[in-house]
Design a protein around this motif. Sequence first.
Motif, mmCIF file in Angstrom:
data_model
loop_
_atom_site.group_PDB
_atom_site.id
_atom_site.type_symbol
_atom_site.label_atom_id
_atom_site.label_comp_id
_atom_site.label_asym_id
_atom_site.label_seq_id
_atom_site.Cartn_x
_atom_site.Cartn_y
_atom_site.Cartn_z
ATOM 1 N N SER A 1 1.479 11.210 9.575
ATOM 2 C CA SER A 1 0.740 12.222 9.224
ATOM 3 C C SER A 1 1.466 13.032 7.781
ATOM 4 N N LEU A 2 2.736 13.089 7.849
ATOM 5 C CA LEU A 2 3.472 13.652 6.722
ATOM 6 C C LEU A 2 3.357 12.821 5.523
ATOM 7 N N ASP B 1 -16.385 1.420 17.735
ATOM 8 C CA ASP B 1 -15.525 1.980 16.798
ATOM 9 C C ASP B 1 -16.179 2.648 15.726
ATOM 10 N N MET B 2 -16.789 3.788 15.660
ATOM 11 C CA MET B 2 -17.465 4.461 14.522
ATOM 12 C C MET B 2 -16.866 4.619 13.202
ATOM 13 N N GLU B 3 -15.363 4.800 13.588
ATOM 14 C CA GLU B 3 -14.528 5.133 12.289
ATOM 15 C C GLU B 3 -14.608 3.837 11.192
ATOM 16 N N ALA B 4 -14.700 2.745 11.704
ATOM 17 C CA ALA B 4 -14.633 1.695 10.802
ATOM 18 C C ALA B 4 -15.926 1.650 10.054
ATOM 19 N N SER C 1 -4.128 6.722 11.838
ATOM 20 C CA SER C 1 -3.583 5.407 12.221
ATOM 21 C C SER C 1 -2.794 4.765 10.993
ATOM 22 N N THR C 2 -1.966 3.540 11.467
ATOM 23 C CA THR C 2 -1.540 2.710 10.430
ATOM 24 C C THR C 2 -2.337 2.226 9.282
ATOM 25 N N THR D 1 -2.578 3.032 5.059
ATOM 26 C CA THR D 1 -2.566 1.982 4.160
ATOM 27 C C THR D 1 -3.679 2.072 3.331
ATOM 28 N N VAL D 2 -4.725 2.474 3.833
ATOM 29 C CA VAL D 2 -6.045 2.732 2.988
ATOM 30 C C VAL D 2 -5.827 3.857 1.936
#
Length: 291
Positions: free
Chosen positions: A5-6, A57-60, A129-130, A134-135
């Motif tokens: 988050s940071l 997974d709607m986030e995708a 998330s990781t 990255t994105v």
Amino acid sequence: MTQRSLLAALIVGVAAPVVGTYLVQRRLSLLGDGIGHVALTGVAIGWLVGAATGATDMEAYAVPGAMAAAVIGAVLIELVRARGATSGDVALALLFYGGIAGGVVIIGLAGGTNANLMAYLFGSLATVSTSDLTVTVLMSAAILVVGLGLRTALFAVCQDEEFARSTGLPVRLLTILIAVVAALTVTVAMRVVGLLLVSALMIVPVAIAQLITSSFRRTMALAMVIGALVCVTGLTITFFHRLAPGAMIVVVAIGVYALIAAVRPIIQARRPRDRSAHPEMADDVRLNNVT
């Protein structure tokens, strides 16, 4: 989670003001708001596509949908503005209202509720998330490469389009590039402060920097530092108090603005006079005020 988050807040805090500086110079400070509203429609479209394909997974689907909608909306508003088909404020109003209404209607068609949009409207740093990080890193890097690497050309276009055109610069391409980078910034900052507050992260650090320095180059550099500091400070506060990170970041930024504005006469008294520079060529000239 805390470290991710940071890091996400720090990266976005550095990248967002770079684009915001160009928007302020072009007197399009509210463009981020308009793009953010259109991105909400993209989020809902992503949900609709995910529901149609039976995804869990709607986030995708939501993030790519937001990115595509933001880019398309930004390009359209720039084309409308450039052709003079309607005034800039009317075009932005259409983005505001159409984006929000479209998002609410489409999320309903996707089987979701307005509550599903809250994380996108006000940010959700706790769920970074990781892969999200990255994105964020990749997109922020692209924003910085364009914003800093093409600073001279973009500044010329923002300062005086006619002069830039007379020097042979591809003005239309560069203005569209600014719009696209602004759209990417909105999508990146969506996780940190949310679509409703994203414009604040792009513009308020620039407004703070303007109170201290008046040149384009120094304003951009200082705004990047301020953006990073307010993001990290606002997020850190939420670690000790149950507050919304996005809203806290914006409150901290506005608080800093108010503080600097209060002591501005002292700062102005100590500031050396600006160096003289050609107003169209140097990137060390006075920046347009947000207001």
